[in-house]
Structures are given as C-alpha cells and as structure tokens.
Design a protein around this motif. Sequence first.
Motif, PDB file in Angstrom:
ATOM      1  N   VAL A 119      -5.683   1.599  -1.271  1.00 55.75           N
ATOM      2  CA  VAL A 119      -6.802   1.339  -0.365  1.00 55.75           C
ATOM      3  C   VAL A 119      -7.068  -0.154  -0.251  1.00 55.75           C
ATOM      4  O   VAL A 119      -7.318  -0.680   0.845  1.00 55.75           O
ATOM      5  CB  VAL A 119      -8.067   2.080  -0.858  1.00 55.75           C
ATOM      6  CG1 VAL A 119      -9.294   1.649  -0.066  1.00 55.75           C
ATOM      7  CG2 VAL A 119      -7.871   3.591  -0.745  1.00 55.75           C
ATOM      8  N   GLN A 120      -6.985  -0.867  -1.363  1.00 59.89           N
ATOM      9  CA  GLN A 120      -7.203  -2.308  -1.333  1.00 59.89           C
ATOM     10  C   GLN A 120      -6.158  -3.012  -0.474  1.00 59.89           C
ATOM     11  O   GLN A 120      -6.499  -3.883   0.340  1.00 59.89           O
ATOM     12  CB  GLN A 120      -7.174  -2.864  -2.754  1.00 59.89           C
ATOM     13  CG  GLN A 120      -8.368  -2.470  -3.604  1.00 59.89           C
ATOM     14  CD  GLN A 120      -8.259  -2.999  -5.022  1.00 59.89           C
ATOM     15  OE1 GLN A 120      -7.427  -3.839  -5.334  1.00 59.89           O
ATOM     16  NE2 GLN A 120      -9.102  -2.467  -5.900  1.00 59.89           N
ATOM     17  N   TRP A 121      -4.889  -2.652  -0.656  1.00 55.29           N
ATOM     18  CA  TRP A 121      -3.840  -3.309   0.126  1.00 55.29           C
ATOM     19  C   TRP A 121      -3.981  -3.017   1.613  1.00 55.29           C
ATOM     20  O   TRP A 121      -3.812  -3.914   2.453  1.00 55.29           O
ATOM     21  CB  TRP A 121      -2.454  -2.871  -0.368  1.00 55.29           C
ATOM     22  CG  TRP A 121      -2.051  -3.494  -1.670  1.00 55.29           C
ATOM     23  CD1 TRP A 121      -1.751  -2.874  -2.837  1.00 55.29           C
ATOM     24  CD2 TRP A 121      -1.891  -4.900  -1.920  1.00 55.29           C
ATOM     25  NE1 TRP A 121      -1.427  -3.780  -3.805  1.00 55.29           N
ATOM     26  CE2 TRP A 121      -1.501  -5.042  -3.263  1.00 55.29           C
ATOM     27  CE3 TRP A 121      -2.041  -6.042  -1.151  1.00 55.29           C
ATOM     28  CZ2 TRP A 121      -1.254  -6.271  -3.856  1.00 55.29           C
ATOM     29  CZ3 TRP A 121      -1.809  -7.291  -1.736  1.00 55.29           C
ATOM     30  CH2 TRP A 121      -1.422  -7.392  -3.069  1.00 55.29           C
ATOM     31  N   PHE A 122      -4.305  -1.754   1.974  1.00 56.16           N
ATOM     32  CA  PHE A 122      -4.506  -1.434   3.389  1.00 56.16           C
ATOM     33  C   PHE A 122      -5.733  -2.164   3.936  1.00 56.16           C
ATOM     34  O   PHE A 122      -5.749  -2.575   5.103  1.00 56.16           O
ATOM     35  CB  PHE A 122      -4.666   0.079   3.565  1.00 56.16           C
ATOM     36  CG  PHE A 122      -3.399   0.855   3.322  1.00 56.16           C
ATOM     37  CD1 PHE A 122      -2.177   0.390   3.787  1.00 56.16           C
ATOM     38  CD2 PHE A 122      -3.424   2.060   2.632  1.00 56.16           C
ATOM     39  CE1 PHE A 122      -1.004   1.094   3.565  1.00 56.16           C
ATOM     40  CE2 PHE A 122      -2.265   2.776   2.410  1.00 56.16           C
ATOM     41  CZ  PHE A 122      -1.058   2.299   2.870  1.00 56.16           C
ATOM     42  N   SER A 123      -6.756  -2.352   3.104  1.00 60.80           N
ATOM     43  CA  SER A 123      -7.941  -3.112   3.531  1.00 60.80           C
ATOM     44  C   SER A 123      -7.578  -4.567   3.796  1.00 60.80           C
ATOM     45  O   SER A 123      -8.026  -5.159   4.788  1.00 60.80           O
ATOM     46  CB  SER A 123      -9.036  -3.019   2.459  1.00 60.80           C
ATOM     47  OG  SER A 123      -9.448  -1.689   2.263  1.00 60.80           O
ATOM     48  N   GLY A 144       0.816  -1.212   0.000  1.00 62.46           N
ATOM     49  CA  GLY A 144       0.000   0.000   0.000  1.00 62.46           C
ATOM     50  C   GLY A 144       0.846   1.255   0.000  1.00 62.46           C
ATOM     51  O   GLY A 144       0.558   2.222  -0.724  1.00 62.46           O
ATOM     52  N   VAL A 145       1.913   1.254   0.812  1.00 61.64           N
ATOM     53  CA  VAL A 145       2.823   2.409   0.846  1.00 61.64           C
ATOM     54  C   VAL A 145       3.504   2.581  -0.511  1.00 61.64           C
ATOM     55  O   VAL A 145       3.688   3.708  -1.000  1.00 61.64           O
ATOM     56  CB  VAL A 145       3.862   2.224   1.965  1.00 61.64           C
ATOM     57  CG1 VAL A 145       4.943   3.302   1.886  1.00 61.64           C
ATOM     58  CG2 VAL A 145       3.183   2.262   3.331  1.00 61.64           C
ATOM     59  N   ARG A 157       4.006   5.453  -5.742  1.00 61.94           N
ATOM     60  CA  ARG A 157       3.777   5.522  -7.184  1.00 61.94           C
ATOM     61  C   ARG A 157       2.806   6.645  -7.532  1.00 61.94           C
ATOM     62  O   ARG A 157       2.961   7.319  -8.560  1.00 61.94           O
ATOM     63  CB  ARG A 157       3.223   4.182  -7.690  1.00 61.94           C
ATOM     64  CG  ARG A 157       4.194   3.006  -7.620  1.00 61.94           C
ATOM     65  CD  ARG A 157       5.287   3.135  -8.660  1.00 61.94           C
ATOM     66  NE  ARG A 157       4.736   3.282  -9.998  1.00 61.94           N
ATOM     67  CZ  ARG A 157       4.316   2.262 -10.764  1.00 61.94           C
ATOM     68  NH1 ARG A 157       4.389   1.011 -10.292  1.00 61.94           N
ATOM     69  NH2 ARG A 157       3.847   2.476 -11.975  1.00 61.94           N
ATOM     70  N   LEU A 158       1.805   6.845  -6.678  1.00 57.61           N
ATOM     71  CA  LEU A 158       0.851   7.931  -6.895  1.00 57.61           C
ATOM     72  C   LEU A 158       1.555   9.281  -6.851  1.00 57.61           C
ATOM     73  O   LEU A 158       1.288  10.170  -7.671  1.00 57.61           O
ATOM     74  CB  LEU A 158      -0.259   7.868  -5.847  1.00 57.61           C
ATOM     75  CG  LEU A 158      -1.294   8.999  -5.883  1.00 57.61           C
ATOM     76  CD1 LEU A 158      -2.023   9.020  -7.215  1.00 57.61           C
ATOM     77  CD2 LEU A 158      -2.284   8.853  -4.723  1.00 57.61           C
ATOM     78  N   GLY A 159       2.464   9.446  -5.874  1.00 56.07           N
ATOM     79  CA  GLY A 159       3.223  10.686  -5.798  1.00 56.07           C
ATOM     80  C   GLY A 159       4.070  10.911  -7.038  1.00 56.07           C
ATOM     81  O   GLY A 159       4.161  12.037  -7.561  1.00 56.07           O
ATOM     82  N   GLU A 160       4.696   9.833  -7.539  1.00 57.26           N
ATOM     83  CA  GLU A 160       5.505   9.948  -8.753  1.00 57.26           C
ATOM     84  C   GLU A 160       4.627  10.314  -9.950  1.00 57.26           C
ATOM     85  O   GLU A 160       5.017  11.119 -10.794  1.00 57.26           O
ATOM     86  CB  GLU A 160       6.233   8.627  -9.016  1.00 57.26           C
ATOM     87  CG  GLU A 160       7.285   8.280  -7.972  1.00 57.26           C
ATOM     88  CD  GLU A 160       7.844   6.878  -8.171  1.00 57.26           C
ATOM     89  OE1 GLU A 160       7.387   6.193  -9.104  1.00 57.26           O
ATOM     90  OE2 GLU A 160       8.735   6.480  -7.395  1.00 57.26           O
ATOM     91  N   ARG A 161       3.441   9.695 -10.011  1.00 55.13           N
ATOM     92  CA  ARG A 161       2.529   9.975 -11.123  1.00 55.13           C
ATOM     93  C   ARG A 161       2.079  11.434 -11.097  1.00 55.13           C
ATOM     94  O   ARG A 161       1.990  12.092 -12.140  1.00 55.13           O
ATOM     95  CB  ARG A 161       1.316   9.047 -11.021  1.00 55.13           C
ATOM     96  CG  ARG A 161       0.316   9.138 -12.175  1.00 55.13           C
ATOM     97  CD  ARG A 161       0.915   8.615 -13.474  1.00 55.13           C
ATOM     98  NE  ARG A 161      -0.093   8.489 -14.499  1.00 55.13           N
ATOM     99  CZ  ARG A 161      -0.771   7.371 -14.750  1.00 55.13           C
ATOM    100  NH1 ARG A 161      -0.536   6.261 -14.046  1.00 55.13           N
ATOM    101  NH2 ARG A 161      -1.661   7.326 -15.713  1.00 55.13           N
TER     102      ARG A 161
END
Length: 250
Positions: free
Chosen positions: A211-215, A23-24, A29-33
């Motif tokens: 969100v899926q991985w943290f879930s 998740g982290v 990756r979101l920050g890089e995107r």
Amino acid sequence: MPRRTLGFILFAFVLAAGCVRLGVWQLSRLGERRAFNREMAARLAGAPEGYAEATRDSATARYRQVQLTGRYDYARELVLTSRARSGAPGVWVLTPVVVAGDGPPVLVNRGWAYAADGMSVDLAKWHEGDSAMVEGYLEEFVPGKGMVSTASQPRGIRHLVRDSVEARLGERVAPFVVVQRLGEEQRDSITHLMRLPTPLLDEGSHRSYAVQWFSFAAIAVVGAAVVARRGREIQARRRREIQARRRREI
C-alpha cells in the motif's frame, strides 16, 4: 513546456513505475507468505509421527508433529538465555533425550522458566522423571557457526546454533529440535515448565508495504500532473503577456 518541467515529469513517471514494481513485488511476497503459512498450519495440525519419519525429508520437516520416546539426559541440560515471556525475564530449558538405537540425542525444548537475570535457574526443580515421552513439533536450529555461549552461565547459550550446542555437549545432536507441547495432564500443574505456544503464522508487513509503494506511485503521478498543469498555465500566461505587449506597441 520548459525542459526542466519535462525532466521533472519524466523523473516522476519513472519513480512511479519503480514504486508500482515494488508494490507488486510485495504482493507477490504476501502470496508466498500465505502459501507458506498454509503449509506450516497443515504440518502443525497433522498427526504425530516418529522422529525418524518426520525428519526423513529435511526440507519439509519443520513444524511437523512428532512423538519422541527415550530418556532425559539432565546431566547435559542447557538453557537458552534471555527469553522473555509477557515481559518477565527467563530461559528456555533444552534437554537432550537419548533415544533407542545408535542415533544422536535429540534436543528437546521443554519450555520457559523464570530467571531474574535471564540466565540462572535451578534446573533440578524442573526435572520430570527420567523417562521421556514427548509430543511436540520440529524446529530448526539457527544458522551459524561458532560458540555463542554465556560466560557467566556454564549451561547457557545465547542462540540455538547447532555447532555451539554440540560443542557444549561434546557430541553430535539430531538435526532438528523438538519443541514440547503442553499435554492435558500438565495443563494445571505447577511442576512443569511453561511450554512454548504454537508458532504465530502471520502475514507480516507485506500488505502495508505494498500500500505504501502504490501510494508513493500515486503521489508521483499526481505531482507530475500538477507540475504539468502549472507549466501549461505559465506558458499560457506568458503568451497572453506577449500578445498584450505587442498590441500596446501597435
């Protein structure tokens, strides 16, 4: 607590730790995107440059705004086949532009045209005069090697692979494609191809994956807690049963 229960709890926490790590990673990756999108948006909003200036640094050339002046070489025009638009089949029309000097021709993606079979189109219908004054943004060729042509369409290619384009044209081409943008004088005209829209700079699926991985991690921890509680309850019940049996024996 039974060894089996302890083993399950340990496995659940290891699984949860792995899911949190993934998740982290997705958030990273979101920050890089987002950083990539900001950079690309800045290039798309920048002032147009000459082709040579815009491609001087190939690492930062993609999506830069360019102005290109030269001559359309319609005799060696190509089409990129199977390019749907709003559900309709069609092609992208790729026209080499011969620029002044000794440089290689620059491939210009002039836009989309309807083709019932996704590959055949009357290219002469979409000629826009010999002189080319193109404004657009730079796009990269698709990585790859070898011919990716369409056998039934002598001017067709399936993918924008530089080797394939050069094999069709019989000479080298400039390292970046210019995607022509719609000029104000063309906005209401039916004599021009449908220019391609500005690239969509979305954030992808990284947030939902995180969100899926943290879930999954939360489910693993909750499951471990339930199993641990169930194990304690079973142990407590067994102790009560043993104590009751001993009292009856006395």
